[in-house]
Scaffold this motif. Structure first.
Motif, PDB file in Angstrom:
ATOM      1  N   ILE A 142       3.685  30.514  13.534  1.00 41.42           N
ATOM      2  CA  ILE A 142       5.098  30.588  13.905  1.00 41.42           C
ATOM      3  C   ILE A 142       5.379  29.455  14.884  1.00 41.42           C
ATOM      4  CG2 ILE A 142       6.891  32.003  14.966  1.00 41.42           C
ATOM      5  CD1 ILE A 142       5.904  33.114  12.340  1.00 41.42           C
ATOM      6  N   LYS A 143       6.327  28.568  14.542  1.00 37.50           N
ATOM      7  CA  LYS A 143       6.649  27.413  15.399  1.00 37.50           C
ATOM      8  C   LYS A 143       8.014  27.624  16.042  1.00 37.50           C
ATOM      9  CE  LYS A 143       3.893  24.367  12.464  1.00 37.50           C
ATOM     10  NZ  LYS A 143       3.881  23.187  11.568  1.00 37.50           N
ATOM     11  N   ILE A 144       8.062  27.524  17.356  1.00 40.73           N
ATOM     12  CA  ILE A 144       9.303  27.710  18.107  1.00 40.73           C
ATOM     13  C   ILE A 144       9.816  26.328  18.519  1.00 40.73           C
ATOM     14  CG2 ILE A 144      10.394  28.796  20.101  1.00 40.73           C
ATOM     15  CD1 ILE A 144       9.271  30.760  18.065  1.00 40.73           C
ATOM     16  N   GLU A 167      15.389  22.121  27.053  1.00 41.23           N
ATOM     17  CA  GLU A 167      14.997  23.267  27.879  1.00 41.23           C
ATOM     18  C   GLU A 167      14.376  24.353  26.988  1.00 41.23           C
ATOM     19  OE1 GLU A 167      18.384  24.688  29.938  1.00 41.23           O
ATOM     20  OE2 GLU A 167      18.565  22.930  31.252  1.00 41.23           O
ATOM     21  N   TRP A 168      13.520  25.190  27.611  1.00 38.68           N
ATOM     22  CA  TRP A 168      12.945  26.329  26.877  1.00 38.68           C
ATOM     23  C   TRP A 168      14.052  27.283  26.466  1.00 38.68           C
ATOM     24  CZ3 TRP A 168       8.266  27.786  25.032  1.00 38.68           C
ATOM     25  CH2 TRP A 168       7.177  26.965  25.355  1.00 38.68           C
ATOM     26  N   PRO A 169      13.975  27.805  25.230  1.00 36.04           N
ATOM     27  CA  PRO A 169      14.949  28.838  24.842  1.00 36.04           C
ATOM     28  C   PRO A 169      14.675  30.122  25.624  1.00 36.04           C
ATOM     29  CG  PRO A 169      13.283  28.575  23.133  1.00 36.04           C
ATOM     30  CD  PRO A 169      13.036  27.494  24.148  1.00 36.04           C
ATOM     31  N   THR A 170      15.647  30.996  25.646  1.00 31.88           N
ATOM     32  CA  THR A 170      15.440  32.280  26.326  1.00 31.88           C
ATOM     33  C   THR A 170      14.469  33.128  25.517  1.00 31.88           C
ATOM     34  OG1 THR A 170      17.234  33.385  25.164  1.00 31.88           O
ATOM     35  CG2 THR A 170      17.809  32.208  27.197  1.00 31.88           C
ATOM     36  N   ILE A 177      13.672  33.319  21.491  1.00 25.45           N
ATOM     37  CA  ILE A 177      12.331  33.148  20.911  1.00 25.45           C
ATOM     38  C   ILE A 177      12.009  34.301  19.975  1.00 25.45           C
ATOM     39  CG2 ILE A 177       9.860  33.135  21.452  1.00 25.45           C
ATOM     40  CD1 ILE A 177      10.580  31.641  24.045  1.00 25.45           C
ATOM     41  N   VAL A 178      12.304  35.537  20.407  1.00 27.91           N
ATOM     42  CA  VAL A 178      12.034  36.722  19.585  1.00 27.91           C
ATOM     43  C   VAL A 178      12.844  36.671  18.298  1.00 27.91           C
ATOM     44  CG1 VAL A 178      12.288  39.233  19.453  1.00 27.91           C
ATOM     45  CG2 VAL A 178      11.373  38.184  21.530  1.00 27.91           C
ATOM     46  N   GLU A 231      11.366  36.561  14.460  1.00 24.57           N
ATOM     47  CA  GLU A 231      11.792  37.517  13.435  1.00 24.57           C
ATOM     48  C   GLU A 231      12.317  36.800  12.197  1.00 24.57           C
ATOM     49  OE1 GLU A 231      13.106  41.690  15.560  1.00 24.57           O
ATOM     50  OE2 GLU A 231      14.645  40.233  15.059  1.00 24.57           O
ATOM     51  N   ARG A 232      13.133  35.759  12.426  1.00 25.55           N
ATOM     52  CA  ARG A 232      13.722  35.019  11.298  1.00 25.55           C
ATOM     53  C   ARG A 232      12.631  34.378  10.438  1.00 25.55           C
ATOM     54  NH1 ARG A 232      15.386  30.137   9.581  1.00 25.55           N
ATOM     55  NH2 ARG A 232      14.299  29.109  11.301  1.00 25.55           N
TER      56      ARG A 232
END
Length: 534
Positions: free
Chosen positions: A476-478, A483-486, A490-491, A495-496
Motif C-alpha cells: 500500500i503506497k501513501i 505535507e503529511w496527510p492527516t 491515510i486510512v 481503504e480505497r
C-alpha cells in the motif's frame, strides 16, 4: 515392647455421660484409644492398643460393668477399615490406574495398576505430592484450582532409567456445597492402548469413541452429541470432507448403541455399479438375472438385521436406488431383486457423504424426500485444518501405530516439524496426514523427524508470513506531497487501494465483502464514497 491392636463393639442404652464413663475405663487401664465410630446399627466401635491379651480381657470385663452397657465383644476390624478394604478391592479390580488426591494435591489413594505403572507401592505413594509421581505441573493441579476436568492427556516422564508413557484423565471431587475437596485421575499405560489397538485391527468393527483422538472443544462437543444420539434408533447422516473419519464415527456410534452386539455392515455406495449395488443392498431371488446364485441371496439389509447398516458415499447412488432406499426408510420393508415378497427389516441406517446434498437437490441429482429421511440427525465432522489443536495428538498416535507396523523403535517429531504440520491445510485430512507420516517413517533412519525431511519427500511447505509480500503489487503506497496527510486521509487511502485490489479478482460487492469480512452494504457505501464503480 510389642503392642497389640484390638477392636471392641459395645452395645448400649444411651444415657448422659455414657461416653465419658467408657473413656474413663480406658484411662484407668492406661490403654490408648486409636479410633472410634458410633452408628445406630453397630453401636459403639473402639479400636485400642495394649501390650497383652490379658490387658484387653481385663478392660473388656471392666467395660461390661458400666451402667447402660448391654454387651462388649471383639471384632476383627473397624467399620471404616472394612469400607477402606472394600474401596481398595474395587479400585484394584479395574484395568486402569487410579490415583486420588486431596485439595492440597497429596495422594490419598492409589490402586495396584497405578502403582505398577509408576514403579512404586501404595505405602510409598500415600501422602506424597502429585508432582513426586507425575513430575512438574501435573494436570490434576489445574483441576484442583479451576474445577475443570481433562481427558486423555498424553505424558512421558523419566523415572531412573525408565520412560513412563501414559494417558491421563482427571475430574474434581466436590462436596455437597460444590467446593473442590480433591481430584481423581485415571491412568492408561500406553502399552495397554497399543494392545487394544492391535485387537481392534483384528476386529475392525470393535472401534469405540475411546479411539477417536482429540482435545479440541469442537470435537469434544461432537463426540458427546454422537454418544447421546447413539442410544436411539434414528437415522444419522455424517457430513465431512474425505479423510475426516466418517466410518470410524459410524463404528463408534454402533458400539455405543443398544445394537452393539448385532452386525455392523458397511458398504461404499460409490464403489459398485448401480445394478450390483442394488442386488447387494436388497438381495435377489433365484433366477432374477443371469448368473444369480441358486436359492437367491440375502442382501445387506437382511444381513444387518438388528444391527447397523453404514451407507458410505450416499451422495453417489443413482435415482433408481434412491427410490428403493426411500421406501425402506419409510416402511421398514424391502423386496429382493426379482422377488414379490415384502420382507420386514430392523436396521439402523448411518449414512455418510462429502458431497453437498443441498446443491445436488437443487440440480435434481438427489431426491429431496430421501434427503429429509436421511438427515434426521446430522453430524458434521470438522476438517483437520479446522481443529489444528488436535494435530499433535493425532500425529503422535499415528507415528506410534506406523512405527510398530514397520518394526521401528520410538520416533518423535521435533517442535519445528510439529509446527509445520499444524500450519498445513490438509485437504485429505487425517488420511493425508497418515500417508505423509508413513512415507517419512519409511525413509527415516534415526529417532527424530526434522522439517527438512518433509520438504524433501512430501509436498509440505513452510507457511509464508503475511508480513512478507511476494511483490510490490501487494504494498500500500501513501502519496505524500509538501505535507503529511492527516491520519483520516491515510486510512481512507488505504481503504480505497485495498478495495480496488480486492475488486480486481472479486468482481462484486458481495464477494469483496466476504473476503474483507464486512457486509455487502458496507462495501457499496465505501465504493460510493471513493468513487469506485462496481
Amino acid at each position: 515392647m510389642e503392642t497389640l491392636e484390638f477392636v471392641v463393639r459395645i452395645e448400649f442404652v444411651d444415657r448422659p455421660s455414657l461416653g465419658y464413663d467408657i473413656f474413663q475405663r480406658f484411662e484407668v487401664h492406661h490403654i490408648d484409644k486409636v479410633g472410634m465410630e458410633v452408628s445406630p446399627e453397630l453401636g459403639m466401635m473402639i479400636k485400642f492398643r495394649c501390650s497383652s491379651k490379658e490387658e484387653a480381657k481385663a478392660l473388656i470385663q471392666d467395660l461390661k460393668t458400666v451402667h447402660g452397657v448391654i454387651s462388649v465383644g471383639l471384632r476383627d476390624h473397624m467399620p471404616y477399615e472394612d469400607r477402606e478394604q472394600e474401596l481398595k478391592t474395587i479400585l484394584n479390580s479395574v484395568s486402569e490406574g487410579i490415583i486420588a488426591v486431596n485439595k492440597e494435591g497429596k495422594i490419598t489413594h492409589i490402586n495396584e495398576v497405578a502403582s505398577r505403572i509408576f514403579h512404586t507401592t501404595w505405602e510409598e505413594a500415600l501422602g506424597l505430592d502429585a508432582e513426586m509421581i507425575f513430575e512438574a505441573n501435573p494436570p490434576i493441579l489445574e483441576t484442583l484450582r479451576t474445577g475443570a476436568s481433562y481427558s486423555l492427556k498424553e505424558r512421558k516422564i523419566r523415572k531412573g532409567n525408565k520412560t513412563i508413557h501414559f494417558l491421563t484423565s482427571g475430574v474434581p471431587i466436590l462436596n455437597d456445597k460444590g467446593h473442590i475437596i480433591g481430584g481423581v485421575m485415571t491412568i492408561k499405560d500406553y502399552r495397554q492402548i497399543e494392545e487394544i489397538l492391535s485387537k481392534v485391527e483384528r476386529k475392525p468393527f470393535a472401534i469405540t469413541f475411546d479411539f477417536i483422538v482429540y482435545q479440541s472443544h469442537r470435537m469434544k462437543q461432537l463426540v458427546e452429541t454422537a454418544k447421546t444420539v447413539a442410544k436411539g434408533n434414528s437415522t444419522i447422516l455424517l457430513r465431512g470432507e474425505s479423510g475426516t473419519g466418517k466410518e470410524m464415527f459410524a463404528k463408534a456410534i454402533h458400539m455405543e448403541s443398544p445394537r452393539s452386539q448385532s452386525p455392523f455392515i458397511p458398504i461404499n455406495c460409490a464403489a459398485l455399479p448401480d445394478t450390483l449395488l442394488e442386488s447387494e443392498l436388497f438381495g435377489y431371488e433365484e433366477g432374477a438375472f443371469t448368473g444369480a446364485a441358486k436359492g437367491g441371496k440375502k442382501g445387506l439389509f437382511e444381513q444387518a438385521s438388528g444391527g447397523t447398516l453404514f451407507l458410505d458415499e450416499i451422495g453417489e447412488i443413482s435415482p433408481h436406488v434412491q427410490v428403493r432406499l426411500l421406501r425402506v426408510l419409510q416402511e421398514g420393508m424391502i423386496r429382493r431383486v426379482g422377488g414379490a415378497k415384502e420382507i420386514p427389516v430392523d436396521v439402523r441406517i448411518i449414512a455418510a457423504t462429502h458431497r453437498n446434498l443441498e446443491e445436488m437437490i437443487g440440480s435434481g441429482q438427489f431426491r429431496e424426500d430421501l434427503y429429509y429421511r436421511l438427515n434426521v440427525i446430522p453430524l458434521k465432522i470438522p476438517a483437520l485444518r479446522e481443529r489444528a489443536e488436535d494435530i499433535p495428538l493425532i500425529a503422535h498416535a499415528l507415528i506410534r501405530k506406523i512405527a510398530k507396523k514397520l518394526g521401528k523403535s520410538e520416533i518423535h517429531l521435533t517442535k519445528e516439524s510439529m509446527d509445520l504440520l499444524i500450519t498445513q491445510p490438509w485437504p485429505g485430512n487425517v488420511r493425508q496426514l497418515e500417508n505423509t507420516l508413513e512415507r517419512i517413517l519409511n525413509i527415516i533412519d534415526n529417532a527424530e523427524i526434522k522439517p527438512q525431511l518433509f520438504y524433501e519427500w512430501t509436498d509440505l511447505t513452510p507457511k509464508k508470513p503475511l508480513s512478507e509480500p511476494e511483490d510490490d503489487d501487494t504494498l500500500i503506497k501513501i502519496p505524500v506531497y509538501e505535507e503529511w496527510p492527516t491520519l483520516k486521509e491515510i486510512v481512507a487511502e488505504v481503504e480505497r487501494q485495498v478495495l480496488l485490489k480486492v475488486l480486481e479478482t472479486h468482481h462484486s460487492s458481495r464477494k469483496a465483502g466476504k473476503v474483507l469480512g464486512v457486509s455487502n452494504t458496507t462495501i457499496l457505501n465505501k465504493m460510493k464514497s471513493y468513487g469506485i464503480g462496481e
